[in-house]
Each structure stands twice: as C-alpha cells, then as structure tokens.
Design an enzyme around this catalytic site. Structure first.
Site, PDB file in Angstrom:
ATOM      1  N   ASP A   1      -3.882 -10.188   0.486  1.00  0.00           N
ATOM      2  CA  ASP A   1      -3.642  -9.077   1.414  1.00  0.00           C
ATOM      3  C   ASP A   1      -2.287  -9.370   2.077  1.00  0.00           C
ATOM      4  O   ASP A   1      -2.171 -10.262   2.908  1.00  0.00           O
ATOM      5  CB  ASP A   1      -4.773  -9.026   2.445  1.00  0.00           C
ATOM      6  CG  ASP A   1      -4.598  -7.894   3.472  1.00  0.00           C
ATOM      7  OD1 ASP A   1      -3.466  -7.404   3.640  1.00  0.00           O
ATOM      8  OD2 ASP A   1      -5.602  -7.527   4.114  1.00  0.00           O
ATOM      9  N   LYS A  28       0.327   0.319   7.801  1.00  0.00           N
ATOM     10  CA  LYS A  28       1.041  -0.533   8.748  1.00  0.00           C
ATOM     11  C   LYS A  28       2.549  -0.524   8.469  1.00  0.00           C
ATOM     12  O   LYS A  28       3.177   0.494   8.627  1.00  0.00           O
ATOM     13  CB  LYS A  28       0.439  -1.940   8.703  1.00  0.00           C
ATOM     14  CG  LYS A  28      -1.105  -1.963   8.633  1.00  0.00           C
ATOM     15  CD  LYS A  28      -1.780  -1.441   9.886  1.00  0.00           C
ATOM     16  CE  LYS A  28      -3.283  -1.195   9.739  1.00  0.00           C
ATOM     17  NZ  LYS A  28      -4.086  -2.324   9.278  1.00  0.00           N
ATOM     18  N   ARG A  80      -7.399  14.248  -9.033  1.00  0.00           N
ATOM     19  CA  ARG A  80      -7.983  12.947  -8.690  1.00  0.00           C
ATOM     20  C   ARG A  80      -7.425  11.877  -9.627  1.00  0.00           C
ATOM     21  O   ARG A  80      -7.220  10.735  -9.243  1.00  0.00           O
ATOM     22  CB  ARG A  80      -9.525  12.988  -8.764  1.00  0.00           C
ATOM     23  CG  ARG A  80     -10.145  11.618  -8.580  1.00  0.00           C
ATOM     24  CD  ARG A  80     -11.609  11.600  -8.133  1.00  0.00           C
ATOM     25  NE  ARG A  80     -12.423  12.680  -8.634  1.00  0.00           N
ATOM     26  CZ  ARG A  80     -12.906  12.776  -9.881  1.00  0.00           C
ATOM     27  NH1 ARG A  80     -12.638  11.847 -10.776  1.00  0.00           N
ATOM     28  NH2 ARG A  80     -13.648  13.813 -10.241  1.00  0.00           N
ATOM     29  N   TYR A  97      -8.636  -9.905   8.522  1.00  0.00           N
ATOM     30  CA  TYR A  97      -8.849  -8.585   9.097  1.00  0.00           C
ATOM     31  C   TYR A  97     -10.347  -8.290   9.242  1.00  0.00           C
ATOM     32  O   TYR A  97     -11.104  -8.439   8.271  1.00  0.00           O
ATOM     33  CB  TYR A  97      -8.167  -7.547   8.195  1.00  0.00           C
ATOM     34  CG  TYR A  97      -8.414  -6.125   8.635  1.00  0.00           C
ATOM     35  CD1 TYR A  97      -7.953  -5.676   9.866  1.00  0.00           C
ATOM     36  CD2 TYR A  97      -9.120  -5.242   7.831  1.00  0.00           C
ATOM     37  CE1 TYR A  97      -8.191  -4.386  10.282  1.00  0.00           C
ATOM     38  CE2 TYR A  97      -9.349  -3.940   8.236  1.00  0.00           C
ATOM     39  CZ  TYR A  97      -8.891  -3.523   9.463  1.00  0.00           C
ATOM     40  OH  TYR A  97      -9.133  -2.237   9.867  1.00  0.00           O
TER      41      TYR A  97
HETATM   42  C1  LIG Z   1      -5.352  -2.518   8.711  1.00  0.00           C
HETATM   43  C2  LIG Z   1      -5.586  -3.626   7.775  1.00  0.00           C
HETATM   44  C3  LIG Z   1      -6.408  -3.456   6.653  1.00  0.00           C
HETATM   45  C4  LIG Z   1      -7.191  -2.177   6.389  1.00  0.00           C
HETATM   46  O1  LIG Z   1      -6.359  -1.113   6.076  1.00  0.00           O
HETATM   47  P1  LIG Z   1      -6.673   0.430   6.458  1.00  0.00           P
HETATM   48  O2  LIG Z   1      -5.466   1.129   5.980  1.00  0.00           O
HETATM   49  O3  LIG Z   1      -6.879   0.486   7.937  1.00  0.00           O
HETATM   50  O4  LIG Z   1      -7.917   0.806   5.724  1.00  0.00           O
HETATM   51  C5  LIG Z   1      -6.536  -4.534   5.784  1.00  0.00           C
HETATM   52  N1  LIG Z   1      -5.892  -5.708   6.003  1.00  0.00           N
HETATM   53  C6  LIG Z   1      -5.107  -5.895   7.075  1.00  0.00           C
HETATM   54  C7  LIG Z   1      -4.425  -7.207   7.258  1.00  0.00           C
HETATM   55  C8  LIG Z   1      -4.923  -4.877   7.999  1.00  0.00           C
HETATM   56  O5  LIG Z   1      -4.153  -5.087   9.069  1.00  0.00           O
END
Ligand SMILES: *Cc1c(COP(=O)(O)O)cnc(C)c1O
Length: 379
Positions: free
Chosen positions: A170, A195, A46, A98
């Site tokens: 983000d 993504k 961990r 998001y």
């Molecule tokens: C998908 C997404 C998230 C969340 O990420 P996960 O890997 O699904 O937990 C956060 N911000 C944006 C812009 C996203 O597209």
C-alpha cells in the site's frame, strides 16, 4: 524520461475523434456495435471506458508499472486483491496500518476463511517466522498510517520471492513520486488515489499497479466480474490531479520538514513520528527507498489527557479537523477516534497507537502560516 515529464504526459494521447488535448468524460454505459460482436474495443462500461483507460495508462506510467487497474475506492482495490485468495490461504499483514484495511481483513475476509497474521514488518524476521505452506501474500504499508514506521521493501521482496508468495505494498502515504515498490521487487502496488494522487480532496478512488501480465488478467477479471469500478468523472478528476503530483509533493515534503523540526523543538510536544529524523529507526531505509519524507507527521503531547488532546485538535484554524490526507489543504486528525477507531483499543495500544496521538497531513500552504497555526493551538 524524468519523472516530472512522465507525470505530465503519462497516458495523454489526444482524443482520436476530435483531437481534444484532455481526454473527455465518456459518460456512457454502453457502446453501439456495428454488427453482433463487431465493435471498437468497447462493449459495456463496467468492462471498458475510454476515460478510465487513459487514467489506467497514466497510473501505470507514474508507478513504473506495465499495467494499472482502477477501482471505485482504495478499499475496493484492496478487496479485489483479497479475491485472488481461496479459503484457508494465509496473509501476513502489517500490525500498524490503515484502519479500513484492518477492518476489511478482520470483519469481512476472515469470515470467508482467509487467515491473517499481523506482525511488526519493520523486522523482516517477523515475516519469515510466519511463512508456511499456506501463506499466499504479504500485505505491507510503508510508511505506515499513522505511526510512520518504515519497512525495507527490498528485503521483504527477497523473502516473499524465495517463498513464492505475492508481495503487495500500500503505497498511499509515499505516492509514486516518492517511492516505487515494483522497482524494489514488490509484485503489486495499491494506492488510495483519494489521497496524494488526486490531491484536491474531491474524489474517492483506488488503483492497483503490476508488471506481471497473468496477475493483470486475474485482477482485470475480478474488476469486471465484481464491478467495483470508478465513474468517468472521477477518472477525469484524478487524471487532472495527477498532472501536478510532482509539484505538490515537493511542497508537501518541504513543509513536512519545516513542521516536523518545529514540532520536535516545542516544549509541550513529547514525541514526533516522522521518518526524516536522522535518529528515527527507519531513517536509513527511508532515505534509500524514498525520494523524500512526505507531508505526514504524527505527534504526542507531554500532557496526554483526553481533554488536552481534544483541545489542540479543536483549536487549529488552518488545519481542518478531518479524516483523509494528501490534499493541498492541511488536515488534523485523531486516529484513535477517527481513522483508526475500527481497531480495538487493546490492539491499538499494543501496537503503540496511543489515544493521545495526533496526525497531521501537512498541505502546501505557506509553512510559516502552518507553524503559526500549530503554535497558537498547542499554546
Ligand atoms: C485512505 C486509505 C486507504 C483506503 O482508501 P479509500 O480510497 O478511502 O477507500 C487505504 N490505505 C491507506 C494508507 C489510506 O490512507
């Protein structure tokens, strides 16, 4: 070193025990100690795992960061950032972001006494107006999901720096290939590596990148103490995905340009949301802080009826109807009922997210085929 070389070689040291050019999947929970407290820097998985370590080194390099930490998902990374705060602290967040981040903030963190102010961050004055002595963080997304709004990271960084508050961006939609917020003055970058970084729709992962060693220590403590860590297999897959980030992003951008311009000319399309149009409000800033406009495009049809929106969403053959984005294959999504369903309707409408909005993640197939598919679906 140029970005393509950095992406290929980031964190890629041959495995010390065998010389394997690819870091192995260290599928282990613990490490044998020579004597109590005498170990090779690894005690329990961990806290430390060699596959994760190689990944974190690569993630830091590609975001021009001193440090990176990786988590079991994007929201786990965001959740870990919120754990830096104390009850009563205030956060200024984007009003268009998001849906899962909005859900995490409103449904989880508000219960622990964190206060969120949602503002239109495209105007830095709106952020300034909300800053008070309790403000500890600004949470930005640019381009935003799903309306592709652009915020000037450098301008917000100047404001947050002078107020002594943390700026977290983000950077999921842009990817480190197109935008590096730390270079523009941000303190912290978050990615849903699920993504573009992963790029193959085969894993869930999140990460944080930062330059400040104290901030890294605090977040490492949270990573270890709260335990939202990824498994070694996902770290391996993500390392593999990252190696082609630049090649994929070039194609996403090229196809994005073709699809956005085609959509805009279509007689049945009312509006296209894409920062690459010269008359887009965020164009000048996007041009300055990004190296391309990416493959995310949203649009509305002139016929805003639910039936027509649903008909188009169900009629594409190459674009698969699915949540998520950033993979090599093209996806089509209905934010109001899918990715952003957790935002109350009145809140969505207030922020300009209509029920008729359709979001595309343009993949790296041949652009002609993608356009033909959209053409037959829109009709
Ligand atoms: C998908 C997404 C998230 C969340 O990420 P996960 O890997 O699904 O937990 C956060 N911000 C944006 C812009 C996203 O597209």
């Amino acid at each position: 070193m140029k970005i393509a070389t950095k992406i290929i070689h980031a964190g890629a040291e041959p495995d010390p025990s065998t010389g394997a050019i690819m870091i192995p999947i260290y599928q282990t929970s613990t490490y044998v100690q020579e004597a109590p407290g005498v170990n090779k820097g690894y005690e329990y998985a961990r806290s430390q795992n060699p596959t994760r370590k190689a990944l974190e080194e690569a993630l830091a390099v590609i975001e021009n960061a001193n440090f990176a930490l990786s988590f079991g998902s994007g929201v786990a990374a965001t959740d870990s950032v919120m754990k830096l705060l104390n009850p009563g602290d205030e956060v200024i967040a984007a009003n268009d972001m998001y849906g899962g981040s909005y859900r995490l903030f409103t449904k989880v963190w508000e219960r622990y006494g964190i206060i969120f102010h949602y503002v239109d961050t495209t105007n830095v004055q709106n952020i300034k107006a909300k800053i008070n002595t309790k403000t500890k963080m600004v949470w930005l997304e640019t381009p935003t999901n799903p309306l592709m709004n652009i915020t000037d990271i450098e301008a917000v960084a100047a404001v947050s720096k002078s107020a002594g508050i943390l700026l977290c961006v983000d950077n999921t939609f842009a990817s480190p290939y197109l935008q590096n917020p730390l270079d523009l003055g941000a303190d912290l970058v978050m990615h849903s590596a699920t993504k573009y970084l992963g790029g193959h729709s085969d894993l869930i992962h999140g990460c944080l990148m930062m330059n400040d060693a104290d901030l890294r220590e605090k977040l490492y403590f949270i990573q270890k103490s709260c335990g939202a860590v990824p498994g070694p297999m996902d770290c391996f897959l993500l390392l593999r995905g990252i190696k082609t980030l630049h090649v994929r992003m070039k194609q996403h951008c090229e196809n994005g340009i073709a699809v956005a311009h085609w959509l805009r000319k279509h007689p049945k399309v009312a509006k296209v949301y894409w920062p690459g149009f010269e008359d887009n409000a965020g164009y000048a800033i996007a041009k300055r802080q990004m190296r391309g406009f990416g493959g995310m495009i949203s649009f509305e049809l002139k016929n805003e009826s639910t039936d027509e929106t649903k008909r188009v969403l169900s009629s594409t053959k190459l674009f698969s109807l699915a949540e998520s984005l950033g993979g090599v294959e093209s996806l089509i999504n209905h934010p109001a009922s899918m990715t952003h369903a957790s935002i109350p309707k009145e809140e969505r409408i207030k922020n300009g997210l209509k029920d008729s909005l359709i979001r595309l993640s343009v993949g790296i197939e041949d652009a002609d085929d993608l356009i033909e598919d959209l053409n037959q679906a829109i009709g």
